[in-house]
Design a protein around this motif. Structure first.
Motif, mmCIF file in Angstrom:
data_model
loop_
_atom_site.group_PDB
_atom_site.id
_atom_site.type_symbol
_atom_site.label_atom_id
_atom_site.label_comp_id
_atom_site.label_asym_id
_atom_site.label_seq_id
_atom_site.Cartn_x
_atom_site.Cartn_y
_atom_site.Cartn_z
ATOM 1 N N ALA A 122 8.740 7.373 -2.380
ATOM 2 C CA ALA A 122 9.010 8.815 -2.406
ATOM 3 C C ALA A 122 8.461 9.450 -3.676
ATOM 4 O O ALA A 122 7.849 10.530 -3.638
ATOM 5 N N VAL A 123 8.665 8.812 -4.816
ATOM 6 C CA VAL A 123 8.162 9.349 -6.081
ATOM 7 C C VAL A 123 6.634 9.363 -6.075
ATOM 8 O O VAL A 123 6.003 10.330 -6.543
ATOM 9 N N THR A 124 6.028 8.328 -5.533
ATOM 10 C CA THR A 124 4.564 8.279 -5.433
ATOM 11 C C THR A 124 4.040 9.449 -4.609
ATOM 12 O O THR A 124 3.051 10.095 -4.976
ATOM 13 N N GLN A 125 4.699 9.729 -3.507
ATOM 14 C CA GLN A 125 4.279 10.839 -2.657
ATOM 15 C C GLN A 125 4.499 12.188 -3.338
ATOM 16 O O GLN A 125 3.666 13.099 -3.227
ATOM 17 N N ALA A 126 5.613 12.331 -4.042
ATOM 18 C CA ALA A 126 5.871 13.581 -4.758
ATOM 19 C C ALA A 126 4.791 13.820 -5.817
ATOM 20 O O ALA A 126 4.326 14.957 -5.997
ATOM 21 N N ARG A 127 4.380 12.787 -6.508
ATOM 22 C CA ARG A 127 3.315 12.926 -7.508
ATOM 23 C C ARG A 127 2.005 13.370 -6.860
ATOM 24 O O ARG A 127 1.196 14.061 -7.493
ATOM 25 N N ALA A 128 1.801 13.001 -5.612
ATOM 26 C CA ALA A 128 0.579 13.386 -4.896
ATOM 27 C C ALA A 128 0.635 14.813 -4.362
ATOM 28 O O ALA A 128 -0.386 15.334 -3.901
ATOM 29 N N GLY A 129 1.822 15.439 -4.421
ATOM 30 C CA GLY A 129 1.934 16.818 -3.982
ATOM 31 C C GLY A 129 2.796 17.056 -2.770
ATOM 32 O O GLY A 129 2.847 18.182 -2.255
ATOM 33 N N SER A 130 3.493 16.048 -2.284
ATOM 34 C CA SER A 130 4.373 16.240 -1.136
ATOM 35 C C SER A 130 5.460 17.248 -1.466
ATOM 36 O O SER A 130 6.078 17.205 -2.536
ATOM 37 N N ALA A 139 -4.440 12.519 1.266
ATOM 38 C CA ALA A 139 -4.337 13.658 2.179
ATOM 39 C C ALA A 139 -3.482 14.763 1.581
ATOM 40 O O ALA A 139 -3.798 15.951 1.703
ATOM 41 N N CYS A 140 -2.389 14.388 0.928
ATOM 42 C CA CYS A 140 -1.541 15.390 0.265
ATOM 43 C C CYS A 140 -2.354 16.219 -0.715
ATOM 44 O O CYS A 140 -2.290 17.462 -0.720
ATOM 45 N N ARG A 141 -3.098 15.554 -1.564
ATOM 46 C CA ARG A 141 -3.876 16.265 -2.579
ATOM 47 C C ARG A 141 -4.924 17.168 -1.928
ATOM 48 O O ARG A 141 -5.145 18.309 -2.372
ATOM 49 N N ALA A 142 -5.560 16.671 -0.873
ATOM 50 C CA ALA A 142 -6.595 17.465 -0.200
ATOM 51 C C ALA A 142 -6.004 18.708 0.455
ATOM 52 O O ALA A 142 -6.556 19.807 0.356
ATOM 53 N N VAL A 199 0.827 -1.215 0.000
ATOM 54 C CA VAL A 199 0.000 0.000 0.000
ATOM 55 C C VAL A 199 0.860 1.264 0.000
ATOM 56 O O VAL A 199 0.405 2.332 -0.424
ATOM 57 N N ALA A 200 2.109 1.151 0.417
ATOM 58 C CA ALA A 200 2.998 2.319 0.390
ATOM 59 C C ALA A 200 3.150 2.882 -1.015
ATOM 60 O O ALA A 200 3.435 4.072 -1.183
ATOM 61 N N LEU A 201 2.979 2.039 -2.036
ATOM 62 C CA LEU A 201 3.169 2.457 -3.419
ATOM 63 C C LEU A 201 1.857 2.769 -4.129
ATOM 64 O O LEU A 201 1.861 3.100 -5.323
ATOM 65 N N ASP A 202 0.761 2.709 -3.413
ATOM 66 C CA ASP A 202 -0.563 2.965 -3.996
ATOM 67 C C ASP A 202 -0.813 4.472 -4.053
ATOM 68 O O ASP A 202 -0.846 5.135 -3.012
ATOM 69 N N PRO A 203 -0.984 5.059 -5.228
ATOM 70 C CA PRO A 203 -1.235 6.499 -5.319
ATOM 71 C C PRO A 203 -2.543 6.936 -4.688
ATOM 72 O O PRO A 203 -2.777 8.144 -4.523
ATOM 73 N N GLU A 204 -3.386 5.976 -4.319
ATOM 74 C CA GLU A 204 -4.645 6.294 -3.641
ATOM 75 C C GLU A 204 -4.596 5.941 -2.162
ATOM 76 O O GLU A 204 -5.647 5.850 -1.521
ATOM 77 N N ASN A 205 -3.398 5.755 -1.623
ATOM 78 C CA ASN A 205 -3.341 5.448 -0.186
ATOM 79 C C ASN A 205 -3.685 6.688 0.633
ATOM 80 O O ASN A 205 -3.868 7.798 0.101
#
Length: 338
Positions: free
Chosen positions: A162-170, A113-116, A102-108
């Motif tokens: 890390a890349v997944t989180q950056a894509r989400a807006g981190s 939360a990042c996007r929101a 789940v760490a790599l799921d862009p919908e985790n």
């Protein structure tokens, strides 16, 4: 000459340091260290659902928030001048597995939360934790093979996370796993994915501490952790090792470094800040928070004064800022003093 004058003359003092402490205005005028809301980062615990505000039993005054509630609370804290928040998920146990999938799921939970947060309070910095313990069924920060946490395989997954989180807006990636080489790998991964401007705040000197218990309660790993983390987190007896770890992380591309825990490691914070002159942060961890709150609830400490004194100590030691669960209350108090 009066007896009082005779005593004063008998001391023959030219320097009287107490003169500068005689009144509030004078104490403020000569104060060497200051604390501001902009020095604070608020760690926020997340949970699935809507309208949820769950108290963390071992951390009085701290809650797990669903994303909708978290965004509201973050907006309030941002209005007090707190510049950034750090996100930590309480992942549904049914979603945790040996590989931390789940760490790599862009919908985790963290990615949503990042996007929101970026859509509601875009000027707030969002810091995301890069480690696998919220997602593994065994509670460790890395992948487990037999009884060993494997380093290089874990780093590969952390880089993807890390890349997944950056894509989400981190805005800031914060690797807390203490695997060797993870900062360099993450920096390379972010750059290759065109996230050259995403910062890295490395948990560079993270100790195998007894002060993390309430945090593990908050993210739900207390009951899942197999064994302990001493094979990758640092020995509390070591100081020179901390400098080596920080040097490596800076060489590999860390923009900021962190020492964790905070108060029991003020000497480490000071050595790191004085040696490297890089932005150095302290994490006032859950056990530190819980001790102050418990003592205050028993009437053994003045809660407000203990809170502010503890935060000032981090700045005095050389910290550029502090991750603290006290951030909302401390910022409100500081705003009231303006």
């Amino acid at each position: 000459m009066s007896d009082r004058q005779a005593v004063s003359a008998g001391l023959g003092l030219v320097q009287r340091p107490r003169r500068n402490r005689k009144s509030d205005w004078s104490r403020r005028l000569v104060r060497e260290t200051t604390l501001d809301a902009s020095d604070l980062i608020w760690p926020v615990f997340l949970v699935e659902g809507e309208g949820r505000r769950e108290p963390v039993g071992s951390m009085p005054g701290v809650f797990r928030f669903s994303i909708d509630v978290a965004t509201e609370e973050i907006g309030k804290v941002a209005a007090l001048g707190v510049p950034a928040v750090a996100l930590f998920p309480n992942t549904d146990p049914r979603l945790r597995d040996e590989m931390a999938s789940v760490a790599l799921d862009p919908e985790n939970l963290v990615c949503r939360a990042c996007r929101a947060i970026k859509s509601t309070t875009p000027d707030v910095g969002v810091i995301t934790d890069v480690a696998l313990d919220p997602y593994t069924s065994h509670g460790h920060d890395g992948l487990l093979r037999g009884d060993e946490i494997v380093n290089d395989e874990t780093v590969a997954v952390l880089t993807q996370q890390a890349v997944t989180q950056a894509r989400a807006g981190s805005d800031i990636i914060a690797p807390s796993d203490m695997m060797d080489g993870r900062v360099g790998a993450i920096r390379a991964g972010l750059d290759a994915a065109d996230f050259q401007n995403v910062q890295i705040m490395s948990y560079a000197a993270k100790y195998a501490s007894a002060f993390y218990g309430p945090f593990r309660d908050a993210i739900g790993t207390n009951k899942t952790l197999r064994g302990d983390k001493r094979a990758y987190q640092m020995d509390p007896a070591n100081t020179d090792e901390a400098l080596r770890e920080v040097a490596l992380d800076l060489e590999q591309g860390a923009d900021m470094v962190m020492v964790k825990p905070g108060m029991p490691y003020l000497d480490i914070i000071h050595r790191v800040a004085e040696t490297f002159h890089a932005p150095t942060f302290a994490y006032q961890v859950s056990g530190e928070y819980a001790m102050i709150m418990a003592a205050a609830q028993y009437g053994w400490l003045d809660e407000e004064r203990a809170m502010m004194e503890s935060l000032l100590a981090f700045k005095r030691a050389g910290a550029a800022g502090v991750l603290t669960y006290f951030a909302p209350r401390a910022a409100a108090l500081l705003r009231g003093r303006e």
